[in-house]
Design a protein around this motif. Structure first.
Motif, mmCIF file in Angstrom:
data_model
loop_
_atom_site.group_PDB
_atom_site.id
_atom_site.type_symbol
_atom_site.label_atom_id
_atom_site.label_comp_id
_atom_site.label_asym_id
_atom_site.label_seq_id
_atom_site.Cartn_x
_atom_site.Cartn_y
_atom_site.Cartn_z
ATOM 1 N N PRO B 7 44.413 45.504 42.983
ATOM 2 C CA PRO B 7 45.395 46.387 43.640
ATOM 3 C C PRO B 7 45.573 47.722 42.928
ATOM 4 C CG PRO B 7 46.270 44.161 43.381
ATOM 5 C CD PRO B 7 45.001 44.226 42.583
ATOM 6 N N SER B 8 45.246 47.797 41.641
ATOM 7 C CA SER B 8 45.432 49.076 40.944
ATOM 8 C C SER B 8 44.467 50.131 41.466
ATOM 9 C CB SER B 8 45.256 48.906 39.435
ATOM 10 O OG SER B 8 43.886 48.866 39.080
ATOM 11 N N ARG B 9 43.404 49.707 42.121
ATOM 12 C CA ARG B 9 42.451 50.671 42.692
ATOM 13 C C ARG B 9 42.788 51.051 44.128
ATOM 14 N NH1 ARG B 9 37.680 49.977 39.154
ATOM 15 N NH2 ARG B 9 36.199 51.060 40.492
ATOM 16 N N GLN B 132 36.962 50.469 46.164
ATOM 17 C CA GLN B 132 36.493 49.193 45.626
ATOM 18 C C GLN B 132 37.645 48.364 45.037
ATOM 19 O OE1 GLN B 132 33.018 47.796 45.936
ATOM 20 N NE2 GLN B 132 33.692 49.082 47.629
ATOM 21 N N GLU B 145 31.105 46.679 34.184
ATOM 22 C CA GLU B 145 31.554 47.964 34.732
ATOM 23 C C GLU B 145 33.057 48.172 34.740
ATOM 24 O OE1 GLU B 145 29.767 48.496 38.549
ATOM 25 O OE2 GLU B 145 27.751 48.749 37.696
ATOM 26 N N ARG B 146 33.834 47.108 34.593
ATOM 27 C CA ARG B 146 35.282 47.270 34.741
ATOM 28 C C ARG B 146 36.006 47.076 33.421
ATOM 29 N NH1 ARG B 146 36.903 46.255 40.243
ATOM 30 N NH2 ARG B 146 35.337 47.312 41.518
ATOM 31 N N ARG B 147 37.109 47.787 33.290
ATOM 32 C CA ARG B 147 37.985 47.583 32.138
ATOM 33 C C ARG B 147 38.929 46.407 32.385
ATOM 34 N NH1 ARG B 147 40.518 53.400 30.620
ATOM 35 N NH2 ARG B 147 41.430 53.190 32.667
#
Lengths: 739, 189
Positions: B7-9, B132, B145-147
């Motif tokens: 949800p942060s994206r 995404q 690829e993600r933090r």
């Protein structure tokens, strides 16, 4: 003369906007029938030009399928792209040319419509001179059509007054980039964005206006990149910003000069880059001396330590990119704003290498390609200046006329409307432009349209502007004609034809060719198909700045687009311009530009104490001619709302859903409000996509930037009053109502 | 390939919601759950698909045995001949996913685009999502690829729910203010 004929209700019943929710035959029917084919092409909305596959059956676009192989968006689409197919087979679609009558519009033959148009334009030119007729084009047209509109105005009509709705888009950026670098294009491909360590996004509501660019910004963050967002509103991407600067509308220039002040004060400039690649630094360095953080904080409303931090983050990064859009450009000092952004990049050496640079996020469908090849009042194909004798000679030769026959620079879009209003321009031919919704001060625009002695429109729906026309020529949607467009990142891509125009509607290009023939200029417009126009355009652009000579349709398909300049067929194209900091000026230098401060053309004062700023929402495109007819997109954001901070709302006792009257020096407008903490308390926001009594542009003013001629949409002064109660709600999920 | 929700994206564009109803198998019905968290306070939005629980509560409470979980871990929409439209599942789901379609007296929900994933495509929502926030990828890709960190274990009081779909959780987030006024210079004067 050209008032809207008949009753408004009758016009609305006949021409809409009606809402199309389902494909022809309904959802059930659609699920049971496979498409005839999938056509790989691009979305018609916005400068991102996402790759998409259109499902086609029985000469109708009946759905879509993501096109995951196209590198820019890899299948991603915003809701406009998802629902764009619903304009095909729409009940409001114009299927015949129309003639105005006392009671409304009647369908007619092409012979009568074209004949009347040509006769009236000729009569006006004979009586008042060639320049008494103007042409409006649009930046959603394919590049072939945009080229044709420019050539038609100058060769077939011989008028100098040709301009387009891109004048409302990124012209301030182009006008700043050209003197700085010698070309008007984003210097970077979007693939550079994830490679930056710091992104400074100023005046760009990326999440709503360029949704796919969000993915690039998030990928930058994924790699540890930091995000700085500058905006009077807390936009969707601001939620993930490392630093958010709530700039007061109209003061971006102060902020950018303040940042440069800090960079120079603290010795963070890149001396080596400045000395090797630039001119004009000393004068700019001197000009930012008064812009100390404290003074800038007073003007911009951004705390001094936040300005300091932003300047340090940007300057200290090894690679940094500054992205800007209409929020920086829609100002009476839009060019200065953009020049200040460029100055900051040049001073810090963030330019001309991977992951570093500045870029305008061009907004309109073919905002880039549509401005490169001749429908701008001051440009000829190839981004050539119309005042340059060599350019005139080259283009005149390609067109088979003498340079003397080629008119000079004419009025820009707002200036054309003002010339109509004062009676200097008597006739107008317009395509792909809905100025009644998109130009500032809509009351003035309506008065002007009513004064036209002849108004011809080429369009696929009867827009609010087209309702004032004497003749409407039923044209084509993007998917009904082949061509190319140039995306925001400078990539030329191929628009494939998916379907034929329905009914008696026709391809836009053939309409112009027929008009030219009837004007006795047919020999200059011999094209049977868009490809022939493109072949001529390649020649016309050859050797220019936007050089398309090496681009062919086949290459675009094979290579998924080609970045200009591309001077020969064996040239790979140019994704990153100005590599190594070398500009396209003769000396290869990048030029700092001075950016003197100017007040807004509509200043806030005691009578009008609140800033009004306008913009877009994700589910609507520009003047809404297309997207206000697509049910799901309208449901998502049904009508304009005044966004207002709780503190400001409390001063006149309104809450979400109440009606608020917004009054500017032009007129007043009453709309429901949405009380949100995501906007400065001294500012209100209204999206502009609607017409009539919902038109935000009735409130805006006609002050334009003296060089780019862009209107100052982002700053008006207003006052507010409670007007009653409506039934509006804060936004909710549209899915709930549809399920 | 697994499904990841972040949800942060999310930018609130509702592309997922619009695209879901364009899928061939259920055209006209969107299975996406989309919310403005609190529009007055924040721009935050969130789009969800069904989380496909290991022990799906919706299936457990169904009196008609209409909700089935396949070997692939996908919890299907209610079977049309069995569903009695009682809405037990709607009330019981800890994530609020199932929706009752009164006209059809049928519960429908996300089945993770079986028609697409079974032929090697990504689910429709995860394909179109411009930010995404909805992603269909391998766990290795996400790790690289993600933090943010994926989790598929959820705590509802004392109830632990494990799911097929992963939720991305932020790392190292400090308190964040979302009122523009708090960022302003004048606020302190």
């Amino acid at each position: 003369m050209a008032k809207v004929p008949g009753s408004a209700d009758a016009i609305r019943d006949q021409f809409g906007p009606h809402l199309n929710f389902e494909p022809a035959g309904g959802w059930q029917h659609e699920s049971q029938h496979a498409p005839d084919k999938l056509v790989k092409t691009h979305c018609c909305f916005c400068g991102q030009q996402c790759g998409i596959q259109l499902k086609v059956r029985d000469n109708r676009v009946v759905g879509f399928e993501p096109w995951e192989e196209f590198p820019f968006n890899q299948g991603m689409l915003c809701p406009k792209g998802v629902k764009r197919y619903l304009q095909s087979g729409h009940p409001d679609r114009l299927l015949d040319p129309l003639m105005r009558t006392d009671a409304g519009f009647r369908p007619t033959t092409w012979d009568e419509a074209l004949g009347t148009t040509v006769r009236r334009l000729r009569e006006l030119q004979a009586k008042y001179g060639r320049d008494a007729v103007a042409v409006y084009g649009g930046a959603s047209l394919t590049t072939e059509k945009a080229y044709l509109v420019g050539k038609f105005a100058r060769v077939a009509l011989g008028t100098r007054h040709i301009d387009y709705n891109g004048r409302l888009c990124m012209v301030s950026a182009g006008t700043a980039y050209k003197p700085a670098f010698g070309a008007d294009r984003s210097p970077i491909p979007w693939s550079d964005i994830p490679k930056a360590q710091v992104l400074l996004v100023i005046g760009a509501n990326v999440g709503e206006c360029a949704p796919i660019t969000t993915s690039y910004i998030w990928r930058c963050r994924d790699r540890g990149g930091q995000l700085i967002v500058v905006d009077p509103r807390f936009t969707p991407i601001a939620r993930n910003a490392d630093l958010y600067l709530p700039v007061r509308p109209g003061t971006d220039l102060q902020l950018l000069m303040g940042m440069l002040h800090i960079v120079l004060r603290d010795g963070l400039e890149n001396r080596a880059f400045i000395e090797a690649h630039t001119t004009g630094f000393e004068a700019v360095a001197e000009s930012v001396k008064p812009y100390d953080p404290r003074a800038v904080a007073e003007r911009t409303g951004v705390p001094p330590e936040a300005i300091e931090r932003a300047a340090h983050m940007f300057a200290k990064a090894e690679r940094a990119i500054l992205l800007h859009a209409r929020g920086l450009e829609h100002h009476s000092k839009g060019v200065e704003n953009c020049s200040a952004a460029i100055n900051l990049c040049l001073a810090t050496g963030h330019f001309g290498r991977e992951g570093s640079g500045c870029a305008m996020i061009t907004g309109q469908g073919n905002g880039q390609g549509g401005r490169e090849h001749g429908q701008k009042c001051d440009q000829l194909p190839g981004q050539r200046s119309i005042d340059d004798p060599k350019a005139r000679e080259h283009v005149a030769r390609v067109w088979g006329i003498s340079p003397e026959e080629l008119p000079g620079a004419g009025y820009s879009a707002v200036e054309i409307m003002e010339a109509i209003h004062r009676g200097e321009i008597k006739g107008l031919l317009s395509i792909c432009f809905n100025p009644l919704v998109s130009l500032p001060d809509a009351t003035f625009t309506r008065e002007a349209l009513e004064r036209l002695e002849f108004f011809g429109v080429i369009d696929f729906f009867l827009s609010e502007t087209a309702q004032h026309a004497d003749v409407v020529l039923a044209g084509s949607l993007q998917e009904e004609e082949e061509g190319v467009v140039c995306t925001a990142e400078g990539r030329v891509v191929h628009i494939r034809k998916a379907v034929d125009p329905p009914g008696n509607a026709r391809g836009d290009a053939s309409i112009f060719c027929d008009l030219a023939a009837r004007l006795g200029k047919g020999q200059y417009f011999p094209y049977r198909e868009p490809r022939e126009i493109f072949e001529e355009l390649r020649e016309a652009s050859r050797g220019g700045i936007a050089d398309y000579y090496g681009i062919t349709y086949e290459r675009l398909d094979r290579e998924m687009g080609v970045f200009w300049p591309c001077p020969s067929e064996d040239h790979p194209g140019t994704p990153r311009l100005f590599e190594g900091g070398v500009s396209m000026h003769a000396d290869g230098k990048c030029r700092f530009q001075l950016t003197p401060w100017r007040e807004s053309g509509d200043p806030v004062d005691a009578d009008y104490p609140v800033y009004l700023t306008t913009g877009r929402v994700v589910s609507q495109y520009l003047s809404g001619t297309q997207t206000r007819r697509i049910g799901a997109l309208v449901e998502q954001y049904p009508e304009p709302r005044v966004e207002i901070h709780p503190r400001l709302a409390a001063t006149f006792d309104v809450d979400t859903g109440d009606l608020v009257t917004v009054t500017t020096r032009r007129t007043e407008l009453t709309l429901p409000c949405a009380v949100v903490k995501t906007i400065r308390p001294d500012t209100v926001f209204i999206p502009y996509h609607w017409a009539g009594d919902k038109s935000a542009n009735r409130l805006t003013h006609r002050t334009i930037d003296p060089r780019s001629k862009i209107p100052e949409f982002k700053v008006s002064a207003c006052r507010l009053a409670k007007a009653g109660q409506a039934h509006a709600q804060l936004p909710t999920a549209t899915g709930a109502s549809r399920v | 390939m697994q499904f990841f929700v972040d949800p942060s994206r999310c930018i609130g564009c509702q592309s997922c919601l619009n695209a879901c109803e364009e899928c061939e198998t259920h055209r006209g019905v969107s299975m996406i759950n989309f919310d403005f968290v609190d529009r007055r306070e924040s721009i935050a939005t969130a789009a969800y698909v069904c989380f496909h629980c290991e022990d799906p509560t919706c299936a457990e409470v169904c009196p008609a045995d209409a909700i089935k979980k396949g070997d692939d871990g996908i919890v299907q929409s209610a079977l049309e001949p069995r569903c009695i439209g009682c809405a037990n599942c709607v009330l019981a789901c800890p994530f609020g996913i199932p929706k009752l379609h009164p006209k059809r007296e049928l519960m429908m929900k996300c089945d993770m685009c079986y028609d697409r994933t079974s032929v090697g495509k990504k689910p429709m929502c995860a394909t179109v999502c411009p930010s995404q926030a909805l992603t269909f990828a391998t766990p290795e890709t996400i790790a690289r690829e993600r933090r943010e960190v994926p989790t598929n274990t959820f705590q509802f009081g004392r109830e632990t729910v494990k799911t097929k779909v992963f939720m991305m959780t932020p790392v190292g987030v400090d308190e964040v203010s979302i009122d523009v006024a708090d960022y302003m210079w004048e606020a302190r004067a």
